[in-house]
Design an enzyme around this catalytic site. Structure first.
Site, PDB file in Angstrom:
ATOM      1  N   ASP A   1       0.825  -1.290  -0.009  1.00  0.00           N
ATOM      2  CA  ASP A   1       0.096   0.158  -0.131  1.00  0.00           C
ATOM      3  C   ASP A   1       0.756   1.220   0.136  1.00  0.00           C
ATOM      4  OD1 ASP A   1      -2.808   1.400   0.729  1.00  0.00           O
ATOM      5  OD2 ASP A   1      -1.232   2.220   2.198  1.00  0.00           O
TER       6      ASP A   1
ATOM      7  N   ALA B   1      -5.019   2.435  -0.507  1.00  0.00           N
ATOM      8  CA  ALA B   1      -4.921   1.710  -1.507  1.00  0.00           C
ATOM      9  C   ALA B   1      -5.415   0.352  -1.636  1.00  0.00           C
ATOM     10  CB  ALA B   1      -3.329   1.834  -2.274  1.00  0.00           C
ATOM     11  N   ASP B   2      -5.073  -0.401  -0.401  1.00  0.00           N
ATOM     12  CA  ASP B   2      -5.500  -1.775  -0.142  1.00  0.00           C
ATOM     13  C   ASP B   2      -7.205  -1.576   0.168  1.00  0.00           C
ATOM     14  OD1 ASP B   2      -3.300  -3.188  -0.120  1.00  0.00           O
ATOM     15  OD2 ASP B   2      -2.872  -2.857   2.167  1.00  0.00           O
ATOM     16  N   VAL B   3      -7.525  -0.887   0.958  1.00  0.00           N
ATOM     17  CA  VAL B   3      -9.031  -0.643   1.342  1.00  0.00           C
ATOM     18  C   VAL B   3      -9.829  -0.479   0.070  1.00  0.00           C
ATOM     19  CG1 VAL B   3     -10.837   0.627   2.209  1.00  0.00           C
ATOM     20  CG2 VAL B   3      -8.729   0.053   3.598  1.00  0.00           C
TER      21      VAL B   3
ATOM     22  N   GLY C   1     -10.047  -3.516  -2.128  1.00  0.00           N
ATOM     23  CA  GLY C   1     -11.064  -4.248  -1.761  1.00  0.00           C
ATOM     24  C   GLY C   1     -12.487  -3.882  -2.324  1.00  0.00           C
TER      25      GLY C   1
END
Length: 406
Positions: free
Chosen positions: A146, A178-180, A183
């Site tokens: 991220d 970026a991860d969230v 998802g």
């Protein structure tokens, strides 16, 4: 009934982007089977500093980080490095609707768990791969984290105080956005593929990349460059196109004032005791306030710093000037509106009895999210899932346990 209670998801992901996606699917009712390595599990189970403690022994248990992204799932432990483990996962995939994985490029092919292999067993399978850089392009083999993606994808170039000011320089967001966001986008893609399957009868492959998502999420900052050929710069808490739209000092902290039009600015001017600003040619319209940003921001700051947070917010709300506090997380959950919306939930947990959890923001009138299953213990559902999904009897399960396959 819940929206996805007829959908089975085989979750081969770990850390955040993949588990965030599959938690969304679990919230919507899907049966999510989280596959973890025996004895170890998802890396984030050990990511501190905040951990649960075993009520009986006081020993350190799962981390708060893990708990944030794994509500509603069933955990099984399977060693995919063994032929027996690979066959178990292939058999589960043959019965599943969705597979989600976030291994490095080609990492599952050697186990026969890649899309090409599994789609032959299950042509209706929706298979979502999440990587840092996608399945194609020169960076595809790289690991993507991220923090790196926030930098490479431009977010850090527009986040942080302006150069030349105290504290100036690029900053990452305080949450792994970026991860969230990956998802969330992955959830959308999976739902789209499931709907397409209703028409075609076939599943499909989904290639999700953190970098793709981060660039897409630049939103207006990206189009500023693409349309105007101007590179956006960091503006701290200011806004590139609206003034005043930032935080301002008070006598006991800071308040956000978000003036979205000239009418709201006129109300702000009246409240701060400067009705002359409304007719001042430097400030009367937003375009002129943009040209005279430093002057109007300094003038507003001189007035706001004589007021307390609560006094200023109450006064501006009466005049319908958009504003708000900058809350710490404890104040977030103490906020009466947050409490009224039920954004803190209690979920059951095998080791703890119950756990606090953040509510899903998905509010469906006919198929609401339920909170009947908390984050699972490592391997908590191995025997039950393999018995229900694959028909394994007690003797078969005992044999696999003895071999260390499960």
């Amino acid at each position: 009934m819940r929206a996805l209670d007829d959908i089975v998801v085989l979750d081969l992901s770990r850390v955040l982007a993949g588990p965030w996606c599959t938690q969304n699917l679990a919230d919507l009712g899907a049966t999510v089977i989280k596959v973890e390595k025996p004895g170890e599990g998802d890396d984030t189970r050990k990511w501190g500093p905040i951990y649960l403690k075993d009520p009986a022994t006081g020993a350190r248990a799962d981390s708060a980080y893990y708990l944030a992204a794994n509500r509603g799932k069933r955990s099984i432990t399977v060693d995919m490095a063994t032929p027996e483990g690979q066959q178990i996962l292939r058999d589960l995939a043959a019965k599943a609707d969705v597979v989600v994985e976030n291994y490095k490029l080609g990492g599952l092919k050697k186990y026969g768990l890649d899309y090409d292999s599994l789609s032959k067993l299950n042509p209706r399978l929706v298979y979502c791969s999440i990587t840092g850089f996608g399945q194609t392009g020169p960076y595809a083999p790289r690991a993507g984290y991220d923090f790196i993606i926030q930098g490479m994808g431009g977010l850090m170039s527009v986040t942080g105080e302006r150069d030349g000011l105290p504290g100036g320089g690029p900053q990452k967001a305080g949450v792994a956005l970026a991860d969230v966001m990956t998802g969330l986008y992955s959830t959308i893609a999976i739902l789209g593929a499931l709907n397409q399957r209703h028409r075609s009868g076939r599943g499909q492959y989904i290639d999700m990349a953190l970098l793709d998502v981060q660039v897409a999420a630049l939103a207006n900052q990206a189009t500023y460059y693409l349309v105007g050929n101007e590179v956006p710069e960091r503006m701290g808490n200011g806004h590139a196109a609206i003034v005043p739209y930032q935080s301002f000092p008070t006598s006991d902290g800071h308040v956000i004032i978000a003036v979205g039009n000239d009418g709201q600015f006129a109300k702000l001017a009246d409240e701060l005791g400067h009705p002359e600003w409304k007719s001042d040619p430097r400030f009367a319209t937003n375009i002129e306030r943009l040209h005279h940003r430093a002057e109007i921001v300094a003038a507003i700051s001189e007035e706001t710093k004589t007021r307390t947070i609560d006094d200023l917010i109450a006064a501006l709300e009466k005049r319908q000037v958009p504003c708000g506090p900058i809350n710490t997380v404890d104040r977030v959950f103490a906020d009466p509106h947050v409490q009224a919306r039920g954004l803190q939930k209690t979920v059951p947990h095998t080791g703890q009895g119950t756990l606090p959890s953040v509510a899903s923001p998905l509010r469906l009138s006919e198929s609401p999210v339920s909170y009947d299953r908390g984050p699972p213990l490592l391997g908590e559902h191995t025997d039950k899932v393999l018995a229900e999904q694959l028909g394994f009897d007690a003797a078969k399960l005992a044999e696999l346990h003895n071999k260390g396959v499960i």
